[in-house]
Design a protein around this motif. Structure first.
Motif, PDB file in Angstrom:
ATOM      1  N   THR A 599     -10.748  -2.436  15.996  1.00 28.32           N
ATOM      2  CA  THR A 599     -10.845  -2.644  14.625  1.00 28.32           C
ATOM      3  C   THR A 599      -9.158  -2.483  14.075  1.00 28.32           C
ATOM      4  OG1 THR A 599     -10.938   0.029  14.260  1.00 28.32           O
ATOM      5  CG2 THR A 599     -13.212  -1.372  14.474  1.00 28.32           C
ATOM      6  N   PHE A 600      -9.297  -3.169  12.854  1.00 29.18           N
ATOM      7  CA  PHE A 600      -7.974  -2.814  12.108  1.00 29.18           C
ATOM      8  C   PHE A 600      -8.186  -2.106  10.600  1.00 29.18           C
ATOM      9  CE2 PHE A 600      -6.895  -7.205  14.139  1.00 29.18           C
ATOM     10  CZ  PHE A 600      -6.299  -6.513  15.199  1.00 29.18           C
ATOM     11  N   SER A 601      -7.180  -1.412  10.335  1.00 28.35           N
ATOM     12  CA  SER A 601      -7.047  -0.782   9.029  1.00 28.35           C
ATOM     13  C   SER A 601      -6.849  -1.928   7.889  1.00 28.35           C
ATOM     14  CB  SER A 601      -6.199   0.183   8.826  1.00 28.35           C
ATOM     15  OG  SER A 601      -6.473   1.414   9.591  1.00 28.35           O
ATOM     16  N   PRO A 628      -5.923   6.649   2.480  1.00 27.90           N
ATOM     17  CA  PRO A 628      -6.193   7.110   0.985  1.00 27.90           C
ATOM     18  C   PRO A 628      -6.864   6.082   0.298  1.00 27.90           C
ATOM     19  CG  PRO A 628      -3.995   6.897   1.197  1.00 27.90           C
ATOM     20  CD  PRO A 628      -4.310   6.604   2.532  1.00 27.90           C
ATOM     21  N   ILE A 629      -6.969   4.845   0.622  1.00 23.77           N
ATOM     22  CA  ILE A 629      -7.633   3.640   0.015  1.00 23.77           C
ATOM     23  C   ILE A 629      -8.849   4.147  -0.469  1.00 23.77           C
ATOM     24  CG2 ILE A 629      -8.212   1.205   0.163  1.00 23.77           C
ATOM     25  CD1 ILE A 629      -5.774   0.900   2.169  1.00 23.77           C
ATOM     26  N   THR A 630      -9.720   4.463   0.596  1.00 25.65           N
ATOM     27  CA  THR A 630     -11.257   5.020   0.014  1.00 25.65           C
ATOM     28  C   THR A 630     -11.372   6.455   0.191  1.00 25.65           C
ATOM     29  OG1 THR A 630     -11.928   4.472   2.412  1.00 25.65           O
ATOM     30  CG2 THR A 630     -11.955   2.561   0.461  1.00 25.65           C
ATOM     31  N   HIS A 656       6.330  -0.320   4.204  1.00 26.36           N
ATOM     32  CA  HIS A 656       5.665   0.741   4.121  1.00 26.36           C
ATOM     33  C   HIS A 656       3.945   0.310   3.835  1.00 26.36           C
ATOM     34  CE1 HIS A 656       9.283   3.014   3.488  1.00 26.36           C
ATOM     35  NE2 HIS A 656       9.553   2.210   2.674  1.00 26.36           N
ATOM     36  N   ARG A 657       3.155   1.325   4.236  1.00 23.62           N
ATOM     37  CA  ARG A 657       1.709   0.878   4.222  1.00 23.62           C
ATOM     38  C   ARG A 657       1.411   0.907   2.726  1.00 23.62           C
ATOM     39  NH1 ARG A 657      -2.626   1.751   7.937  1.00 23.62           N
ATOM     40  NH2 ARG A 657      -1.063   3.019   9.219  1.00 23.62           N
ATOM     41  N   ARG A 658       1.081  -0.142   1.989  1.00 24.63           N
ATOM     42  CA  ARG A 658       0.680  -0.506   0.655  1.00 24.63           C
ATOM     43  C   ARG A 658      -0.155  -1.919   0.562  1.00 24.63           C
ATOM     44  NH1 ARG A 658       3.589  -4.009  -2.219  1.00 24.63           N
ATOM     45  NH2 ARG A 658       5.795  -4.601  -1.421  1.00 24.63           N
ATOM     46  N   LEU A 659      -0.856  -1.905  -0.460  1.00 26.90           N
ATOM     47  CA  LEU A 659      -1.595  -3.138  -0.746  1.00 26.90           C
ATOM     48  C   LEU A 659      -0.676  -4.132  -1.371  1.00 26.90           C
ATOM     49  CD1 LEU A 659      -4.723  -1.499  -2.652  1.00 26.90           C
ATOM     50  CD2 LEU A 659      -4.641  -2.513  -0.024  1.00 26.90           C
ATOM     51  N   SER A 660      -0.595  -5.213  -0.600  1.00 22.01           N
ATOM     52  CA  SER A 660       0.182  -6.390  -1.149  1.00 22.01           C
ATOM     53  C   SER A 660      -0.509  -7.765  -1.095  1.00 22.01           C
ATOM     54  CB  SER A 660       1.328  -6.322  -0.147  1.00 22.01           C
ATOM     55  OG  SER A 660       0.956  -6.728   1.156  1.00 22.01           O
ATOM     56  N   GLY A 661      -1.727  -7.560  -1.587  1.00 21.18           N
ATOM     57  CA  GLY A 661      -2.539  -8.606  -1.368  1.00 21.18           C
ATOM     58  C   GLY A 661      -2.289  -9.751  -2.587  1.00 21.18           C
TER      59      GLY A 661
END
Length: 769
Positions: A599-601, A628-630, A656-661
């Motif tokens: 699985t992937f995060s 911490p996303i959910t 860094h681990r962040r939302l970049s959609g």
């Protein structure tokens, strides 16, 4: 072992896991004997899917952020453009298939006609040895051309191609079955093969030809041959291509038999695994276009502008002058024909299975052996066609013959062969002519005693035997015509025996015999009934045709499967049946999935993705959002391997681990993730990831299908199998029933529903033990 994969990973990794259990089971045997065989999905290399990587097709609509953005941004003009283009493409499919069908018939009629004229003229001069040498020499030369094309250029063009098209529409993307090279060899190989006098038809390959034409047009041409059209980018997905290929298969039947309605019903009954009302309209429109094209071209050729091709070049066995009136004797005879057809058909399928398995051992030795086998069968066929007529005596020409007797030229029902003036050889009239003309003669109602009982018996055994040994060699070959010839011969034989007490004439009995043998081999009912009625232009035969088809199919089903289903199984294509096996009701979905999952995060490290892609050949990966996303781990959706490759190629990475959609949505368009045609998509080897980029992150949310189909782990496997096929899925997510566990238990793919996999895990439920 992981269970994210598709056929290629499951076929290798999962079969290795269950190898020891499988090898001990008679039921769980490989389709053919050796693991070393490579599946080219042709009749001449039939092997298991666990050897050659066979993928499934993505018929499901992927509802990710890019897809949603694309549909929201489309204007009414673009939506109208999509609809108009789809209708335009099916119009082109109909035009192209009609032209190819017409070209095939012109070529066969003229090439075979020249050969038969040469042989006939030499026979008139009593140069018998030279006539045979010319006849056999022409046949061997034509057969060699067909075999060389098929063996060296496109092995997938061998056989009729109907099992491959059927498997594709079921969701199996087998290698090269719809490639441009396959289309080329299918057309010219079929012309040479039929002209060479083999007991094969050009009608079956026309279905494959129509599907190849549809695939070529639907993918916007071919990148390999630098023939592409950007305006067809809307169809760069498996779902739209499936619709177009269904139309192509229907068009192929319409072009082969001049049966537009029969083509639609053939696609519905035999070819397609998935149907909807809009598809019905499009297939009907496509076959109508084919019918119009053929009608116009036939009218053009009526004045002799097309060489030896005339009004009857495209098969149309008009027996409308025979009005069927039947009594109790006739009905009993028709029931008997149905039973005979069912028995002969099941025996025919049994021997075809054995011959194909035998030929595969020869053909796998290389192209040279394939060509040699074709030459041997060609010589055998020529010896039979030229030699068997010597076994019967000549017959005086009938006084009331409506055509010239003995016949002069290529056509005609009264071939003189070695007979003196005023006589003809009835067996030569069937064997030394084209297959279409032989069928017309058998269906003829003009002269009941035209063919003697002994000649019909000889002809039946010749067609039955040659049809079995010919199917499977390295040429495009259809089964319709050999089966019609054999069935019509024993049907006419029954008509001859009952002629003193029956009301139906011999020609109508021959038609019903052909229908019974078709039903016994192919196990179709509605489509065959309509095709034969359109062929013969006699709607009054409908009740009798329905009766004989139902009886023959019922009888044959007691012994084995239809010939196309047998070939699909034999070739190891993972075909999903419309019904679930009874033993599946004893299992639930979680019983056949295996773990641990990969699985992937939602925001995953580039190095982890690249490592997973290198270590596996899986095509679908669950994406799980975590704190911490959910608040708690939850299933975000499913991401495809091909989409991951495109995303990694673009390098929209963050340190860094962040939302970049948002950045991804601005940079990419849905068409950037469209499926490339002919397997020319992005490969893992094409990626150039620097070492420092391996520690960076990428947001998978924009390309994740957030609404994958899911089933609870306690659902019966039978119910899951039906849902999987009906929805045309590639991945079916299994989720836990109780809370507090990981959000996904596993993924069901096509392989998980295969008997080899299930019975390998649970041999105690084997119904054959």
């Amino acid at each position: 072992m992981e269970n994210n994969g598709d056929i290629e990973s499951e076929g290798g990794e999962k079969m290795e896991r269950n190898g020891s259990a499988i090898e001990d089971k008679d039921m769980i045997r490989e389709p053919l004997l050796l693991r070393s065989r490579v599946n080219t999905t042709s009749q001449i290399a039939i092997v298991g899917a666990n050897v050659y990587p066979i993928e499934s097709l993505d018929y499901e609509i992927l509802e990710n952020d890019l897809f949603k953005q694309d549909w929201r941004s489309r204007k009414k003009v673009q939506i109208l453009q999509y609809v108009v283009l789809k209708w335009a493409v099916v119009l082109l499919i109909g035009l192209a298939t009609g032209l190819v069908g017409f070209f095939n018939n012109i070529a066969v009629e003229n090439i075979a006609g020249f050969k038969l004229l040469l042989t006939g003229n030499l026979m008139i001069k009593q140069s018998y040895y030279l006539a045979f040498a010319s006849f056999a020499g022409c046949n061997v030369a034509l057969a060699t051309c067909a075999a060389v094309l098929c063996a060296y250029i496109a092995p997938a063009a061998a056989g009729s191609g109907i099992p491959e098209v059927k498997a594709y529409l079921n969701g199996v993307d087998a290698h090269s079955i719809l490639a441009p090279s396959t289309l080329f060899v299918k057309i010219f190989g079929s012309i040479f093969g039929v002209s060479a006098g083999f007991v094969v038809g050009k009608e079956g390959p026309m279905v494959h030809t129509g599907a190849c034409i549809a695939n070529l047009l639907g993918q916007g041409g071919s990148r390999k041959y630098h023939l592409t059209w950007k305006w067809l980018r809307y169809f760069k997905n498996d779902r739209d291509r499936r619709d177009l290929i269904t139309c192509g298969a229907a068009a192929g039947v319409a072009a082969a038999f001049r049966a537009p309605v029969g083509g639609v019903l053939f696609a519905l009954e035999e070819a397609a695994s998935w149907w909807r009302s809009a598809l019905l309209w499009r297939t009907f429109f496509t076959t109508a276009v084919v019918a119009v094209v053929l009608k116009g071209l036939i009218e053009y050729c009526k004045d002799g502008r097309c060489g030896l091709f005339g009004e009857g070049g495209l098969i149309m066995f008009n027996i409308n002058n025979s009005v069927p009136s039947y009594n109790t004797i006739d009905l009993l005879a028709i029931i008997l024909l149905g039973v005979i057809g069912g028995i002969f058909g099941s025996i025919y399928n049994y021997f075809v299975d054995k011959v194909l398995r035998t030929y595969s051992i020869i053909n796998e030795r290389g192209p040279g052996f394939r060509v040699l086998l074709v030459i041997i069968i060609s010589i055998l066929t020529s010896c039979c066609a030229f030699g068997v007529p010597w076994l019967v005596y000549c017959i005086p020409c009938p006084d009331n013959a409506k055509e010239e007797c003995p016949s002069k030229g290529r056509t005609g029902s009264y071939k003189s062969f070695q007979c003196p003036p005023g006589h003809y050889n009835d067996l030569a009239s069937l064997l030394l002519t084209t297959n279409d003309d032989a069928i017309k003669s058998l269906f003829s109602s003009l002269n009941t005693n035209e063919f003697r009982i002994a000649s019909l018996v000889f002809f039946f055994f010749a067609m039955y035997f040659l049809g079995i040994i010919t199917y499977g060699i390295a040429i495009p070959s259809g089964l319709f015509i050999p089966v019609i010839l054999a069935g019509a011969s024993y049907g006419r034989l029954v008509g001859r025996l009952l002629s003193p007490i029956a009301n139906l004439d011999c020609g109508l009995f021959a038609l019903l015999g052909a229908a019974s043998f078709l039903g016994g081999t192919m196990r179709m009912t509605v489509s065959l009934c309509v095709i034969l009625l359109e062929l013969t232009n006699n709607l009054l035969m409908l009740p009798l045709m329905m009766l004989v088809l139902l009886i023959s199919k019922t009888v044959a089903d007691c012994f084995n499967k239809g010939v196309y289903d047998q070939i699909v199984t034999m070739k190891g294509l993972p075909f999903l049946e419309a019904h679930a096996e009874p033993y599946m009701r004893h299992l639930v979905a979680s019983d056949v999935v295996s773990g641990p999952l990969i699985t992937f995060s939602g925001v995953e490290k580039v190095g982890n993705i690249l490592h997973s892609l290198r270590m596996t050949s899986h095509n679908g990966f669950p994406v799980i959002d975590e704190p911490p996303i959910t608040d708690a781990p939850e299933l975000c959706g499913l991401v495809l391997r091909s989409h991951l490759l495109v995303l990694l190629k673009g390098k929209v990475f963050t340190r860094h681990r962040r939302l970049s959609g948002t950045e991804t949505l601005k940079r990419y368009h849905a068409f950037d993730f469209a499926k490339a045609g002919s397997g020319k998509g992005l490969k893992l080897e094409d990626l150039e990831i620097e070492p420092e980029e391996m520690e960076m992150y990428v947001d998978l949310h924009p390309i994740t299908n957030t609404s994958p189909y899911t089933v609870v782990e306690t659902m019966s496997l039978a119910k899951a199998a039906v849902a999987f096929r009906e929805l045309g899925l590639r991945h079916l997510c299994v989720v836990p029933k109780t809370p507090g566990r990981p959000p996904i238990v596993g993924i069901l793919t096509r392989h998980d529903f295969m008997p080899e996999h299930i019975l390998g895990l649970y041999p105690h439920i084997d119904p054959h033990k």
